[in-house]
Scaffold this motif. Structure first.
Motif, short mmCIF file in Angstrom:
data_model
loop_
_atom_site.label_atom_id
_atom_site.label_comp_id
_atom_site.label_asym_id
_atom_site.label_seq_id
_atom_site.Cartn_x
_atom_site.Cartn_y
_atom_site.Cartn_z
N VAL A 115 30.13 6.87 6.62
CA VAL A 115 29.39 6.17 5.56
C VAL A 115 30.27 5.21 4.76
N LEU A 116 31.56 5.15 5.04
CA LEU A 116 32.44 4.28 4.24
C LEU A 116 31.99 2.82 4.21
N PRO A 117 31.54 2.23 5.34
CA PRO A 117 31.07 0.84 5.25
C PRO A 117 29.89 0.68 4.29
N ALA A 118 28.97 1.64 4.31
CA ALA A 118 27.83 1.55 3.39
C ALA A 118 28.28 1.77 1.95
N VAL A 119 29.24 2.66 1.73
CA VAL A 119 29.77 2.88 0.39
C VAL A 119 30.46 1.61 -0.11
N GLN A 120 31.20 0.95 0.78
CA GLN A 120 31.85 -0.31 0.39
C GLN A 120 30.82 -1.34 -0.03
N ARG A 121 29.75 -1.41 0.70
CA ARG A 121 28.67 -2.34 0.37
C ARG A 121 28.05 -1.97 -0.98
N LEU A 122 27.94 -0.67 -1.23
CA LEU A 122 27.37 -0.20 -2.50
C LEU A 122 28.24 -0.63 -3.68
N VAL A 123 29.54 -0.33 -3.62
CA VAL A 123 30.41 -0.64 -4.77
C VAL A 123 30.60 -2.15 -4.93
N ILE A 147 37.59 -3.14 -4.93
CA ILE A 147 37.53 -1.68 -4.80
C ILE A 147 37.34 -1.35 -3.33
N SER A 148 38.11 -0.41 -2.85
CA SER A 148 38.02 -0.01 -1.44
C SER A 148 37.40 1.37 -1.34
N ALA A 149 36.37 1.48 -0.51
CA ALA A 149 35.77 2.79 -0.26
C ALA A 149 36.78 3.66 0.48
N HIS A 150 36.86 4.93 0.11
CA HIS A 150 37.86 5.81 0.70
C HIS A 150 37.45 7.26 0.56
N VAL A 151 37.96 8.08 1.47
CA VAL A 151 37.76 9.52 1.37
C VAL A 151 38.79 10.07 0.40
N LEU A 152 38.34 10.86 -0.54
CA LEU A 152 39.22 11.36 -1.59
C LEU A 152 40.35 12.22 -1.02
N THR A 153 41.52 12.08 -1.60
CA THR A 153 42.66 12.88 -1.18
C THR A 153 42.33 14.37 -1.34
N GLY A 154 42.69 15.14 -0.32
CA GLY A 154 42.39 16.56 -0.31
C GLY A 154 41.21 16.91 0.56
N ALA A 204 20.90 -0.42 -3.48
CA ALA A 204 19.88 0.57 -3.14
C ALA A 204 19.68 0.65 -1.63
N THR A 205 19.75 -0.50 -0.96
CA THR A 205 19.61 -0.52 0.49
C THR A 205 20.83 0.12 1.15
N ALA A 206 22.01 -0.10 0.59
CA ALA A 206 23.22 0.53 1.11
C ALA A 206 23.11 2.05 1.02
N TRP A 207 22.51 2.54 -0.07
CA TRP A 207 22.35 3.99 -0.16
C TRP A 207 21.38 4.50 0.89
N ASP A 208 20.35 3.73 1.20
CA ASP A 208 19.46 4.12 2.28
C ASP A 208 20.24 4.32 3.57
N ASP A 209 21.22 3.45 3.81
CA ASP A 209 22.04 3.58 5.02
C ASP A 209 22.92 4.83 4.95
N ILE A 210 23.39 5.18 3.74
CA ILE A 210 24.16 6.42 3.57
C ILE A 210 23.27 7.62 3.89
#
Length: 421
Positions: free
Chosen positions: A137-145, A9-16, A164-170
């Protein structure tokens, strides 16, 4: 099931929500400046903030699919309606266990700053600034997923220590400040190692194998979920709290445990080897192979209610062997068979109650008829019309001796009641 078991799964900004999309899905509506103020000297609390001070901008993260997007709330709406105007719950509103479906959470963005020179001031972000934050925040989101636990056939989400630690970084990246000139300062992205006080339940069990319960290997999903949901009045809950309570062991304070369900599901998967855990009831009742196995194994000339424990264990072993040939391991099998037997035995108990009630009814009816018959026999005997005991006994369907004894008692009673000379 964990994140490693699923497709990448790749973290990404939603289209739109990107400049190349023209921000077509973004409709920010911040309040006018004259509606956002703070009067710390106001006597009434509701007059200390302007009507626009409750406006929120947010960053949303899909922990399942890695999408990131942003938006805002209607500043005109009542504050108590905030939850219904967000795409998901704020992370701080959740515990450290399950992440509610569909796995979307939000980070509310702060806008209020205060210093001695300018006092309170609000700084709302543009779509471009929110997009820059989403990229940050994409790197932290990638770590989260990548690290969040995914459990069961549908991949239900559960926090891990890493996630949970990744969300702290977000959250850190979404916390802004202003410099001396009032310009917006955004913290840079960071990757924080999971602290030692955040402990995976799987790691805890790995160093304490004596605390593991072998019954987990054949437990159903519901049984594992219930075990993981242990909540004592005090002390640690979840799997560590429950196993330590059973073993009369104490855990030092200061830890937070993650992945309770994931650890139990992983234990069961290891115990099942290359076979798939399958609910015994579902297999025996809904699959062709299971129904065939059940029909072939039915006790001859008896119901399950009449089967003793040793025969029930043999029955379970036969079912398990048949499932193994299908590449399956039946979970909850012993409990399922015992529950079926208990239900059949309860039905027998109810049958006995009905039979006893009917016997009682019939006995009461018989008692009434017997009394009526005795009165009739007494009446006929009182006639003294010359008929013998045998003739009267045939009419009453009783032995001759019965009538004879009854005549003798009547004679004795009459003699006793007659005054002496």
């Amino acid at each position: 099931m964990t994140a490693a078991d699923s497709a990448p799964i790749s973290a990404h900004v939603l289209t739109g929500y990107r400049p190349e999309d023209g921000f077509m899905a973004v409709e920010l509506d911040p309040p006018p400046a004259e509606y956002v103020w703070h009067d710390e000297h106001a006597e009434q609390p509701e007059r200390r903030y302007g009507p626009g001070a409750g406006y929120h901008q947010w960053l949303a993260v899909d922990a399942r699919g890695g999408a990131v997007w942003f938006g805002d709330t209607d500043w005109r709406a009542a504050p108590e309606d905030l939850g219904s105007r967000l795409p998901g719950p704020p992370r701080r509103a959740l515990g450290d266990g399950a992440i509610p479906a569909p796995g979307v959470m939000v980070q509310l963005l702060g806008h209020l700053t205060h210093d001695e020179r300018r006092g309170c001031s609000w700084r709302f972000f543009t779509a471009e600034e929110l997009h820059a934050l989403a990229l940050c925040v994409l790197p932290a989101v990638q770590r989260l997923v990548d690290s969040v636990h995914r459990i069961g056939p549908v991949g239900e989400l559960e926090w891990s220590a890493e996630a949970a630690t990744a969300w702290d970084d977000i959250e850190h990246a979404a916390t802004h400040a202003l410099d001396s000139s009032g310009e917006f300062l955004r913290p840079g992205p960071r990757t924080t190692p999971a602290p030692e006080w955040r402990v995976e339940v799987g790691a805890f069990l790995a160093v304490n194998p004596d605390l593991c319960d072998p019954s987990w290997g054949l437990a159903t999903d519901a049984e594992l979920d219930a075990y993981a949901d242990y909540r004592p009045d005090s002390g640690y809950g979840g799997v560590p709290g429950r196993v330590c309570r059973a073993a009369d062991r104490r855990i030092e304070d200061g830890f937070t445990f993650y992945g309770h369900r994931a650890a139990l599901y992983a234990y069961r998967a290891h115990a099942c080897g290359d076979r798939t855990p399958t609910d015994a009831r579902a297999w025996l009742e809904t699959t062709e192979a299971g129904r065939g196995t059940w029909e072939a194994a039915k006790p001859l000339g008896a119901t399950l209610a009449d089967v003793p424990d040793c025969a029930l264990a043999a029955l379970a072993e036969g079912f398990q062997n048949a499932a193994h040939e299908e590449g399956l391991v039946l979970t909850g099998l012993d409990a399922y068979l015992r529950r079926l037997r208990a239900e059949e035995r309860s039905a027998v108990d109810r049958q006995l109650v009905r039979e006893a009630e009917e016997v009682e009814r019939l006995e009461n009816t018989l008692k009434d008829f017997r009394a009526a018959r005795n009165r009739t026999v007494t009446r006929i005997l009182a006639w003294s019309d010359g008929r013998g005991d045998g003739e009267i006994a045939r009419l009453a369907s009783v032995p001759d001796d019965y009538v004879g004894d009854w005549r003798a008692r009547l004679t004795d009673d009459t003699t006793t009641a007659t005054p002496g000379p």
